[in-house]
Design a protein around this motif. Structure first.
Motif, PDB file in Angstrom:
ATOM      1  N   ASN A 144       0.833  -1.214   0.135  1.00 49.33           N
ATOM      2  CA  ASN A 144      -0.079  -0.131  -0.022  1.00 49.33           C
ATOM      3  C   ASN A 144       0.863   1.083  -0.048  1.00 49.33           C
ATOM      4  O   ASN A 144       1.924   1.165   0.647  1.00 49.33           O
ATOM      5  CB  ASN A 144      -0.897  -0.145   1.346  1.00 49.33           C
ATOM      6  N   ILE A 145       0.184   2.303  -0.542  1.00 50.28           N
ATOM      7  CA  ILE A 145       1.092   3.582  -0.714  1.00 50.28           C
ATOM      8  C   ILE A 145       0.433   4.628   0.153  1.00 50.28           C
ATOM      9  O   ILE A 145      -0.677   4.873   0.036  1.00 50.28           O
ATOM     10  CB  ILE A 145       0.943   3.933  -2.173  1.00 50.28           C
ATOM     11  N   LEU A 146       1.130   5.396   0.684  1.00 50.04           N
ATOM     12  CA  LEU A 146       0.772   6.670   1.500  1.00 50.04           C
ATOM     13  C   LEU A 146       1.924   7.786   1.283  1.00 50.04           C
ATOM     14  O   LEU A 146       2.986   7.688   1.209  1.00 50.04           O
ATOM     15  CB  LEU A 146       1.325   6.334   3.088  1.00 50.04           C
ATOM     16  N   GLY A 147       1.277   8.825   0.650  1.00 48.73           N
ATOM     17  CA  GLY A 147       1.804  10.162   0.513  1.00 48.73           C
ATOM     18  C   GLY A 147       1.336  11.160   1.663  1.00 48.73           C
ATOM     19  O   GLY A 147       0.132  11.329   1.765  1.00 48.73           O
ATOM     20  N   THR A 148       2.337  11.815   2.279  1.00 49.64           N
ATOM     21  CA  THR A 148       2.055  12.697   3.271  1.00 49.64           C
ATOM     22  C   THR A 148       2.207  14.070   2.740  1.00 49.64           C
ATOM     23  O   THR A 148       3.140  14.363   1.824  1.00 49.64           O
ATOM     24  CB  THR A 148       2.653  12.506   4.788  1.00 49.64           C
ATOM     25  N   ARG A 149       1.454  15.262   3.232  1.00 48.39           N
ATOM     26  CA  ARG A 149       1.593  16.524   2.983  1.00 48.39           C
ATOM     27  C   ARG A 149       1.599  16.734   1.277  1.00 48.39           C
ATOM     28  O   ARG A 149       2.580  17.578   0.805  1.00 48.39           O
ATOM     29  CB  ARG A 149       2.896  17.173   3.518  1.00 48.39           C
ATOM     30  N   ALA A 150       0.672  16.289   0.880  1.00 47.97           N
ATOM     31  CA  ALA A 150       0.392  16.371  -0.579  1.00 47.97           C
ATOM     32  C   ALA A 150      -0.553  17.408  -0.902  1.00 47.97           C
ATOM     33  O   ALA A 150      -1.489  17.686  -0.294  1.00 47.97           O
ATOM     34  CB  ALA A 150       0.063  14.790  -0.988  1.00 47.97           C
ATOM     35  N   THR A 151      -0.555  17.843  -2.062  1.00 45.05           N
ATOM     36  CA  THR A 151      -1.335  18.786  -2.645  1.00 45.05           C
ATOM     37  C   THR A 151      -2.407  18.082  -3.596  1.00 45.05           C
ATOM     38  O   THR A 151      -2.332  17.142  -3.695  1.00 45.05           O
ATOM     39  CB  THR A 151      -0.664  19.970  -3.543  1.00 45.05           C
TER      40      THR A 151
END
Length: 248
Positions: free
Chosen positions: A77-84
């Motif tokens: 699974n993929i998690l990106g933080t502080r994304a626009t």
């Protein structure tokens, strides 16, 4: 690639059902994948149990899109933080199942079913203004496989609100307390529970809050035993640590 996949790969070579050259090609990216501007740590899940997370702030939309496109070839699974929102829309073109949480500013791509723990993490916020950081912690904990209970707007300015939620908070295996201003919530909660507490100072507050420094110092100087503190606005760090504790 996890340990089970590596085992299957080697067994395939041994049984003659997989060519050595093909196996070598699959294994050459095991430590990391060099994208030129970033090196994706493919070995991290083997070392620490969780895959690499994308910190999107400071990266261009194209860089984030390229990183996600590569990670999407794997089964984690993929998690990106502080994304626009712009990053999300670009990723959505490659990953139709990508989801964006506008409050938390996170992008998630679920490649496999998430089996949640029976025990849960309680994420407690002092005020509504602390929700972006709290939700980042909650989303992080959830994609790492934890059940999460959210308790919002129970700060010390109206402490009776907190008492009405004590049963839920005390039932958690670990508690995350998110607060700005003077950051007093973590000390109050820490003195009422017998579980580990992770305090998260936020940058919410007026001038003398110094961008969260006053809350950070309050939490670091707390006399409530069993409290740990992460950096200002670091909801991700709190969610990650809480997941490790919850799965002990």
């Amino acid at each position: 690639m996890n340990s089970e996949e590596i085992k299957m790969l080697l067994e395939g070579v041994k049984a003659g059902t997989l060519e050595i050259d093909l196996a070598a090609k699959k294994l050459e990216e095991l430590p990391y994948k060099d994208l030129g501007f970033a090196k994706i740590d493919n070995h991290r899940e083997l070392r620490v149990g969780y895959p690499e997370i994308i910190y999107c702030a400071g990266k261009t939309v194209e860089q984030v899109k390229t990183i996600v496109a590569y990670m999407n070839t794997k089964d984690s699974n993929i998690l990106g933080t502080r994304a626009t929102k712009g990053m999300y829309l670009a990723i959505k073109e490659e990953c139709p199942n990508a989801e964006y949480n506008e409050v938390a500013r996170t992008i998630t791509v679920k490649k496999k079913e998430i089996k949640l723990t029976e025990s849960y993490i309680a994420v407690v916020t002092a005020g509504t203004s602390d929700l972006p950081v709290a939700e980042e912690a909650a989303i992080t904990a959830e994609i790492l496989g934890n059940k999460v209970e959210r308790i919002t707007d129970v700060g010390v300015a109206g402490i009776h609100r907190l008492f009405s939620k004590l049963e839920v908070i005390r039932g958690a295996k670990v508690v995350i307390a998110v607060a700005g201003m003077e950051g007093a919530l973590s000390s109050v909660v820490g003195g009422l529970i017998d579980k580990p507490l992770i305090a998260v100072p936020t940058s919410v507050g007026y001038g003398a809050n110094f961008g969260g420094l006053s809350a950070l110092l309050t939490m670091l100087n707390s006399c409530a035993s069993g409290t740990s503190v992460v950096n200002i606005d670091n909801g991700f760090g709190a969610g990650y640590l809480a997941s490790m504790i919850n799965k002990l």
